[in-house]
Design a protein around this motif. Structure first.
Motif, short mmCIF file in Angstrom:
data_model
loop_
_atom_site.label_atom_id
_atom_site.label_comp_id
_atom_site.label_asym_id
_atom_site.label_seq_id
_atom_site.Cartn_x
_atom_site.Cartn_y
_atom_site.Cartn_z
N ASP A 54 -5.75 5.10 -12.36
CA ASP A 54 -5.02 6.37 -12.30
C ASP A 54 -3.84 6.24 -11.36
O ASP A 54 -3.42 7.19 -10.71
CB ASP A 54 -5.97 7.47 -11.78
N GLY A 114 -5.21 -0.77 -5.40
CA GLY A 114 -4.27 -0.25 -4.40
C GLY A 114 -5.00 0.12 -3.14
O GLY A 114 -4.67 1.09 -2.48
N ARG A 121 -13.69 1.01 5.95
CA ARG A 121 -14.15 0.25 4.78
C ARG A 121 -14.57 -1.17 5.17
O ARG A 121 -15.50 -1.72 4.58
CB ARG A 121 -13.03 0.17 3.75
#
Ligand code: ARG
Length: 272
Positions: A54, A114, A121
């Motif tokens: 997306d 991306g 993370r």
């Protein structure tokens, strides 16, 4: 039969053996079956990419030869990673948020989406070197193209930036003695530049290029800044050193061959 004390010693002995056994099976890069992640991937003949399509130009859907296909900059990089490992690339699409969990649960082998390698993370997954840095370009009025050619030429000049955007910080830090003019809207920065009220404007990559394409009186003198805090990396399961190293090698190769820039331009065109 042996008495309490002897039983205890035997029990401890068994626990000891089991511990050694388990430790032997799962070393740093190994798995329970004694195979490293990279070996398993090579054996299966494919690497599974997880992504959230997306995000043009990085990953998005496009009809290719009448077929809905996931394409983009990240996909090209993933293909090269697969090529260097000598395996097929399989793409699994999902939403962005569960990508890290899917990696941890072995549903996918790597993420290119991306994804910015932030600290939060990095506690859960490992990251490759960055394969993409956000870039910011100086845009100037074509009339000044002979006087503003290098970073030095910007010394003490008036630089337009969007208020609150990262470019404000970057200009302040990197352009010595610059007088910043922060404005709320990018089109206003462009107007000021066209009417010579500022000497230059600092804008993000694709946006800068698109303004220059649409305003023939503006030019890019080739003064650019990397966004060191931003940028994208490949995410991988933890303790998977060989795979990280192999992917870093691919990234270095693509940088050296100029393919990173090429893929980015191509994906950008495709997304229009
Ligand atoms: N770079 C941002 C991050 O890492 C946004 C990435 C969103 N990617 C996507 N495929 N929708 O959080």
């Amino acid at each position: 039969m042996f008495g309490k004390k002897a039983n205890k010693i035997i029990a401890l002995f068994i626990i000891g053996i089991m511990t050694i056994g388990f430790a032997g099976c799962s070393n740093q890069t190994g798995t329970k079956e004694g195979k490293t992640e990279i070996e398993k991937i090579k054996e299966s003949g494919k690497i599974v990419l997880g992504t959230s399509a997306d995000y043009p130009p990085f990953e998005f859907h496009k009809e290719v030869n009448g077929k809905d296909t996931i394409v983009g900059f990240d996909i090209e990089i993933a293909k090269e990673i697969a090529k260097d490992l000598n395996v097929e690339l399989e793409i699994k699409e999902m939403s962005f948020d569960p990508l890290i969990m899917a990696l941890q649960n072995n549903k996918i082998d790597m993420v290119l989406a991306g994804m910015t390698p932030d600290k939060e993370r990095a506690k859960k997954v490992d990251f490759s070197d960055k394969y993409f840095f956000g870039k910011h370009y100086i845009v100037i009025n074509g009339k000044n193209k002979d006087s503003i050619k290098t970073l030095e030429d910007l010394k003490g000049k008036t630089i337009g930036v969007q208020k609150g955007a990262v470019q404000q910080k970057i200009a302040q830090k990197e352009i010595s003695g610059a007088k910043l003019k922060p404005l709320v809207k990018v089109p206003d920065l462009i107007l000021q530049l066209r009417s010579n009220k500022v000497d230059a404007v600092l804008i993000e990559d694709i946006v800068a290029k698109s303004y220059v394409e649409n305003n023939k009186d503006l030019v890019l003198p080739g003064i650019e800044f990397k966004d060191k805090e931003g940028g994208y990396s490949v995410a991988l399961r933890k303790n998977n050193k060989e795979l990280v190293e192999s992917i870093n090698k691919t990234i270095k190769r693509l940088q050296k061959e100029g393919l990173i820039d090429k893929y980015f331009e191509e994906a950008n065109k495709m997304s229009k």
